[in-house]
Design an enzyme around this catalytic site. Sequence first.
Site, PDB file in Angstrom:
ATOM      1  N   LYS A 286       9.589  17.379  10.826  1.00 22.19           N
ATOM      2  CA  LYS A 286       8.004  16.373  10.992  1.00 22.19           C
ATOM      3  C   LYS A 286       7.891  15.945  12.194  1.00 22.19           C
ATOM      4  CE  LYS A 286       9.027  11.263   9.214  1.00 22.19           C
ATOM      5  NZ  LYS A 286       9.610   9.982   8.456  1.00 22.19           N
ATOM      6  N   GLU A 367      18.111   2.059  -3.288  1.00 25.45           N
ATOM      7  CA  GLU A 367      17.763   0.368  -4.002  1.00 25.45           C
ATOM      8  C   GLU A 367      19.056   0.313  -4.478  1.00 25.45           C
ATOM      9  OE1 GLU A 367      13.997   2.122  -2.973  1.00 25.45           O
ATOM     10  OE2 GLU A 367      15.423   2.606  -4.483  1.00 25.45           O
ATOM     11  N   ARG A 395      13.452  -1.985  -8.149  1.00 25.22           N
ATOM     12  CA  ARG A 395      13.865  -0.725  -8.328  1.00 25.22           C
ATOM     13  C   ARG A 395      15.662  -1.255  -9.028  1.00 25.22           C
ATOM     14  NH1 ARG A 395      12.741   4.918  -4.693  1.00 25.22           N
ATOM     15  NH2 ARG A 395      12.479   5.568  -7.672  1.00 25.22           N
TER      16      ARG A 395
END
Length: 636
Positions: A286, A367, A395
Amino acid sequence: MLYTEIPTQRPVTPLLDAINHPEQLRALEQSQLEQVADELRQFILYAAGQSGGHFGANLGVIELTVALHYCFNTPHDRLIWDVGHQAYPHKVLTGRREQLTTIRAKDGLAAFPAREESEFDTFGVGHSSTAISAGLGMALARRYQNNPCEIVSIIGDGAMTAGMAFEALNDAVAHNADLMVVLNDNDMSISCSTGGFAKHLAAIWERGEFVNVTEQGEAYVQPHPEWLYNSRLHSAATDAADNLFQAIGFDYFGPYDGHDVKQLVHVFNALKKRKGPRLIHIYTKKGKGFAPAESDQIKYHAISKLNAVAASNTAPKYSDVFGQWLCDEAAQDARLLAITPAMCEGSGMVKFAKEYPERFFDVAIAEQHAVTLAAGMACEGLKPVVAIYSTFLQRGYDQLVHDVALQNLDVTFGIDRAGLVGEDGPTHAGAYDYAYMRTIPNIVIMAPKDENECRQMLHTAYLYPGPAAVRYPRGNGLGVEIQQKMVEIPIGQAEIVASFNGQYDEYISVLAFGSRVQAAVDAAEAFSMKHEIGVRVVNMRFVKPLDTQMLDDLALSTSLFVTVEEHAVMGGAGSAVNEYLAEAQIVKPMLNLGLNDTFMAQASHAQMLQQAGLDAQGIEKSINQAWSSLGQSVLS
């Protein structure tokens, strides 16, 4: 090349400038792809500096994006990007290069892939872990239509922690679907990846061998090449004999160097000759190619514009208010445990995680699990606090209903990013939480008018012996003094915070919720200067339970009720007021102000409020129109 500064002038990118469609990329020699990747990285650095936005993830997929569009016949072949944080290079290569500096701005490019924006954006995203399910759906649809094409779902290791991704992997094998899954493993979501799956990927790496493929598409195993990217910090279970993906039925290939465009082209071209579910495991870094981002991947997950004017509001962010409250509450109650689904930094929990590591639980992007985990903790007499964004709690809705509220368990929800969120657009807007929560029995729902009230409401929610939620907006508070002593607010009690033209017997009663209280006060004051009618503003504070006694008392002298909320009008707090007044057979003219029945495109938060008519001027204008329609007139 490794860059150390974000350019302020558009870089010279001759190859990239000639690519307005992937067909032009595919016309290049393979030997030119490294230069394309380098030019693309320079351009992404420049464009992100001009627009702000997601940063590290885009730099990490430059070579991958080039290889995918080079090898696959897009848009006929389908590329599905999970989450969409990493879609900027994809947008550049698919005809949107010169628009990229408008990304996240009003009338500019969307922050994430959007089907209405381009035929190359095959699936709209913003939330994580959907790409494999969507890709599988496309693959099965094309099989049914007898119209095959290549389907490639690109998903990060952070997004792979969600149960939905595993459900899709399982189902892909069940259908023997012609689906490629590219697992982009950079050991990160926004923060570092955690959990057993991260350990499993580390174990695959540490075995010292990888599964390669010949040009004819035949698989073979060979020793792993000597290249390293990420520091694998996990205590990997190196004695695990199986590869998870192979064990469930995927053809597995890798791990490959995700920054070696030549190798990626070889792999994708070879695997097009195979059928069935295939997983290509690549390692990337990243922030690749920009030294500061490589060394601090969390900080450079997203950046602001280079020329952004420093914010004049020095008040603390609501997330920081939450984080400080969490530490203070934990200091006086050892039963407090804190949970986040991969949003430690965004939710303001870094300090808590350092001070109370044994009481902090980052469950990764999961979640549903986060909510039921809290339920299990509450069953054992502890007092869990779940820090979650409004758009992400959607969610975990079934778990909120079935696992927490149905059992009336003592779980506190700190709901961040409630209301409009500006540049991230409709995928991240917290526009529906009042509606989806207030229908649930047992739950208490609060919305603070400022940062001090936010702190006191969090304390109140924590003391409440059942499910309780405090929903607060993104960004800074109003600059009010925060009272360090925590005081419990009486449940279901509103307060009148402003009254104008008190010499009149009749009033317009403005019932404001949460972030719209101050704007409502400003609007009421401006309106009162032009009309011969009293105007009062009520900070409702509680969406559930409503202060029905306050409503009864106000009705005696109210000529018009106005509700104001940064939430969808349908099913929102104003609807709750309407329902009570109808039940009590109180018939008064009503004006409900909030978000209309539409998804609002990205813009700044202020622009979105203005567009929705929820800034002070818009609220005043709406009240004036409603009052005029009742036959009243403006003072001359």
